[in-house]
Design a protein around this motif. Structure first.
Motif: not given
Length: 958
Positions: A200-219
């Motif tokens: 997380x301290x290294x330049x050029x490293x990104x982080x994605x926290x994958x959320x749960x699907x919304x109700x519309x996305x589940x549909x």
């Protein structure tokens, strides 16, 4: 029941695409994707990989498996390497590596032939890391590379270290690392946590926290599965029960109305399996014991089914998407959660029986598993089968394989398993052919390599308790040498006692005595006892020559040269190192050649031949790259180059070298040396916070006299500089007192002893009016000490002139040596003496000579002193009265900015950001920030806009 439609995750896919575009612009980057189990991480990276491949990227895939936590080292990298060999062929892959690099990779894949016979265990892993780095960089010269590593929450220690290493060092190549992990499994003590924090301290490293699907996305997911729009009441029900986790949405759609609310998520996942035929369920349970992916031949052997019967049993599971057909005639569970749930359904007896069958079949035909995995697979299955005898035997074999692959942390884990099972197997020693004591010795060796002194001391203590020194003195002596190293690593002061005891145990000339004398001699030379250390080294050298061991001879020659260097006999050190280089070249030993060459770079710099030192260092670094040893040896040579550049006043170049070398994750000793050179530059530029931070980092705030000479003396000298910069000459004087401790003989090496003595002269002058008695006592000690300190060579002589207060002569000496900072300091001190004697014109002329030197370096403390003294004597700091000095009115000339600063200033004037400038000049954003700070200071402005305006007004960019 998998949706053919890619649902949601558009923002995350966009982040990955942006990172890929960044990588394509020659700025390597990495993305960490965290999410719950079943959250869609694999689906996301698969979709991204498909898009990137169609855009021309070379996508390599590798995944960690649960076996990694038991000692399967480098699993994701081996998988990616295997894919590469399949695509290109081993010879073409080997052609991308430095000479002999493929022999290091042969430790992971047999396609590369016989592994290197190199027994340098302490540096082997670092070389292996360097080969992977080089391979990715060379591949990326052809087209952008994406390396996907899944499930790093299961990564072994070696893989975690390699991931961190690549993330720090893939700077300019178009390479993107994409890594996934289960965020819900990262408990507080999980070993991945510190790695994620570091990344997380290294330049050029990104982080994605994958959320749960919304109700519309589940549909939308349900609509994709069903092929039509579901009723909203059904959507709400599935969304509520699945909580937006894609895998559970699929499971709920699978069981339909028959699926009642499960008691646990495992019940939900296992429901689709329980509806399959009984024979299919039995085969799935067996497959689950084999891991997430099992080959057809192996599964057929373990189930005792023919090909036709096995296919018939698995067909319903494949149709139900519980298991999938993978490449290489293998079957893979659609999701690891499904495999885990099926595995947990096994009865205890069934569990033990099936794992034993896997172990037996793999042992019978090791081609049933991927190359390099048989030993750890067998060890895993016997341990899971709770068969103590074969668990012990197989763990011992797997430990040997881990050692051969430079996976020493995994080796320790497996050796500890052997030790834990030892008392449960009556004839354990006969079964594996080694004693309990030998196991402890091997574990202590691995602990030494991995830098775990507490663990290592435990093993050494256990082994010594089992040995009789009268019967096996050499073995005991070797353990005492290892114990001494652990004590040094822990900062304990009794290491010499263990080494001297070891020396008394091996009085007879032998290889064992050479090893002990080598370690004792070098330790004594590093801890101020140079004469005794050199004498012991010469004795060892004589024995090695009698034994005809040229490799040992070369090692001892480099040790002897160290003693000569610390004694100030630098010409002799050059010759001794050259003899070692000749032997190393004859033996084709890169390690010996590079070590001796690095020492000669240092000797040349201390002799004042710094330009030669820089050229030799460049040749040495090129050799280190050729041999695939840059991180091990090249970074140390780079440190010595930076030290020579610091002396020559090429500070910006030195800083860039240091920052780049630090990203290579060098050995701890090398890292400390690099930081000390950076601290010297920080002191020269008045970067007080940075200097203090470095001293805290290297443990140099309170140096102890029993530390190694070079570290101890440099740390204390830097402390003196820090106190002076903070305007506290009395504290500087107290630090100098510690440096002058009568218990500590001083090195006559110019950059150690004489540099310190010259600095204490300046401290004495600064503190004389504030603490006259303490200052007088300190100066008396210096005068007494320098009487016995020989000044060999031009650098030592120039520092001696400064120490004696002969500053004009010193300035002339520094001019001949091409060292602007010490020359400017000497001129300023000479100007102060001239002013004090009433010679205002003499003071002014010296200040005008010193000023551009200090300005060009960005040496703010020295500039302040020069400006203050110029005001007192009424001096104008430029020759032309029409162009007053920047020190007085904010004007500078282009000559006062370094070439690199002019490049940066030109881009600042164009409105470029630090990141843009870094990309264009191929340097780090942090380095750009340092350059910008120096430019603002030299231009006497506070903002980038003012700097741009001043540059145009003064025509600095024409």
């Amino acid at each position: 029941m998998v949706s053919p439609v890619f649902v949601g995750r558009e923002a995350e896919l966009g982040t990955l695409s942006e990172a890929f575009e960044e990588a394509r612009k020659q700025a390597a980057s990495a993305v960490l994707i965290g999410g719950e189990a079943g959250g869609g991480k694999t689906r996301l990276v698969t979709r991204f990989a498909e898009q990137a491949a169609s855009a021309g990227a070379h996508v390599l895939m590798g995944g960690c498996v649960e076996l990694s936590t038991e000692g399967l080292a480098y699993a994701p990298f081996t998988a990616a390497l295997r894919q590469l060999v399949k695509e290109m062929g081993a010879p073409d892959v080997a052609a991308l590596l430095p000479e002999g690099g493929d022999r290091d990779l042969a430790r992971l894949l047999p396609e590369f032939g016989e592994p290197s016979g190199d027994k340098e265990t302490e540096t082997g892993r670092a070389r292996l890391f360097e080969q992977f780095l080089t391979l990715l960089e060379r591949l990326a010269e052809r087209r952008p590379v994406i390396l996907v590593i899944e499930d790093i929450h299961w990564a072994d220690r070696s893989s975690r270290d390699l991931i961190a290493f690549l993330s720090r060092n893939l700077k300019d190549a178009p390479v993107l690392l994409v890594m996934t992990y289960r965020s819900d499994e990262l408990h507080r003590q999980h070993p991945l946590r510190p790695v994620l924090a570091e990344l997380g301290r290294v330049e050029g490293v990104a982080r994605i926290d994958l959320p749960r699907l919304t109700e519309e996305e589940v549909a939308a997911q349900m609509a994709g599965i069903r092929g039509d729009v579901p009723e909203w009441s059904l959507v709400k029900s599935v969304y509520r029960r699945s909580e937006g986790i894609p895998l559970f949405v699929e499971a709920l759609m699978e069981c339909g109305d028959a699926c009642s609310l499960p008691e646990s998520l495992q019940d939900l996942i296992i429901a689709s399996v329980e509806r399959l035929p009984e024979e299919t369920q039995r085969v799935l349970r067996i497959a689950a014991a084999g891991g997430n992916r099992v080959g057809h031949e192996l599964l057929a052997a373990v189930t005792d089914l023919s090909d036709l019967d096995l296919e018939a049993a698995l067909r319903p599971a494949i149709a139900g998407n519980v298991i999938q057909v993978a490449d290489g005639r293998a079957y893979a569970f659609r999701h690891s959660l499904i495999r885990e749930a099926v595995h947990d359904e096994m009865l205890p007896g069934e569990h033990n029986r099936i794992h034993a069958r896997f172990a037996e079949e793999i042992d019978r035909d090791r081609r049933l598993v991927p190359p390099g995995r048989a030993a750890i697979e067998i060890a895993h299955h016997w341990y899971s089968a709770r068969d103590n005898l074969w668990a012990l035997v197989s763990a011992w074999e797997a430990a040997g394989k881990a050692h051969a692959a430079f996976a020493y942390t995994e080796q320790i884990q497996l050796l500890e398993r052997v030790l834990s099972l030892w008392d449960r197997v009556p004839d354990a020693a006969e079964r594996i052919g080694v004693s309990h004591t030998t196991l402890l010795e091997l574990a202590s060796e691995a602990a030494a390599i991995t830098g775990e002194p507490d663990r290592g001391l435990k093993y050494v203590k256990g082994a010594l308790a089992e040995l009789d020194e009268a019967a096996e003195p050499e073995r005991v002596a070797n353990l005492l040498v290892r114990r001494s190293q652990f004590k040094i690593d822990k900062g304990r002061s009794d290491a010499a006692d263990h080494l001297r005891y070891a020396e008394r145990l091996v009085r007879t000339p032998s290889a064992a005595r050479v090893r002990v004398l080598s370690r004792l001699g070098s330790y004594l030379m590093f801890t101020h006892e140079t004469q005794e250390g050199a004498a012991l080294t010469r004795e060892a050298l004589g024995i090695a020559r009698d034994l005809g061991d040229e490799c040992l001879e070369a090692e001892l020659l480099t040790n002897l040269a160290l003693g000569q260097s610390l004694d100030g006999d630098l010409e002799a050190a050059l010759l001794t190192n050259q003899r070692a280089i000749e032997i190393g070249e004859r033996l084709e030993s890169p390690r010996i050649v590079l070590r001796a060459l690095a020492n000669n770079v240092d000797a040349l710099n201390n002799l004042g031949r710094s330009e030669e030192a820089v050229e030799l260092a460049l040749r040495g670094e090129a050799k280190a790259r050729k041999y695939g040893r840059y991180r091990v040896s090249g970074a140390f040579i780079a440190n010595n180059r930076a030290e020579a550049l610091e002396a020559l006043g090429r500070w910006d170049e030195a800083v860039e070298i240091i920052e780049r070398a630090l990203t290579m994750d060098p050995l701890p000793r090398t890292r400390g040396y690099l930081l000390r050179v950076r601290a010297d530059i920080a002191a020269g530029r008045g970067e007080i916070d940075l200097l203090a931070a470095v001293l805290a980092d290297i443990g140099g705030m309170h140096g102890q006299p029993d530390e190694f000479a070079q570290r101890w003396m440099t740390n204390l000298r830097l402390n003196v500089e820090l106190h002076l910069l903070r305007g506290n000459p009395v504290e500087a004087l107290r630090a100098a007192e510690q440096l002058l401790s009568s218990r500590t003989p001083h090195s006559s090496k110019p950059m150690l002893g004489w540099r310190s003595m010259a600095l204490i002269r300046l401290v004495h002058q600064a503190a004389e009016s504030i603490a006259p008695e303490l200052s007088r006592q300190t100066w008396a000690k210096v005068q007494e000490m320098v009487e016995s300190l020989p000044a060999k060579g031009a650098v030592a002589e120039a520092y001696r002139l400064m120490c004696r207060g002969r500053f004009d002569e010193a300035a002339a000496a520094w001019e001949r040596l091409g060292r602007p900072h010490t020359r400017a300091v000497s001129l300023t001190e000479a100007a102060a003496e001239a002013a004090q004697s009433g010679d205002r014109d003499g003071a002014a002329s010296r200040l005008r000579e010193a000023y551009p030197l200090a300005a060009g370096l960005g040496a703010r403390p020295l500039l302040t002193t020069i400006e203050s003294l110029a005001r007192r004597v009424g001096a104008v700091l430029t020759e032309s009265p029409k162009e007053p000095a920047g020190a007085l009115n904010g004007h500078v000339t282009a000559a006062e900015l370094t070439p690199r600063e002019l490049e940066v200033l030109r881009l600042v004037a164009l409105g470029r950001s630090n990141r843009d400038i870094a990309t264009e000049l191929f340097i780090s954003a942090k380095t750009v920030s340092v350059h910008v700070s120096n430019i603002l200071a030299k231009l006497r402005v506070s903002t980038r806009g003012e700097a741009a305006a001043t540059a145009h007004r003064l025509s600095l960019l024409t």
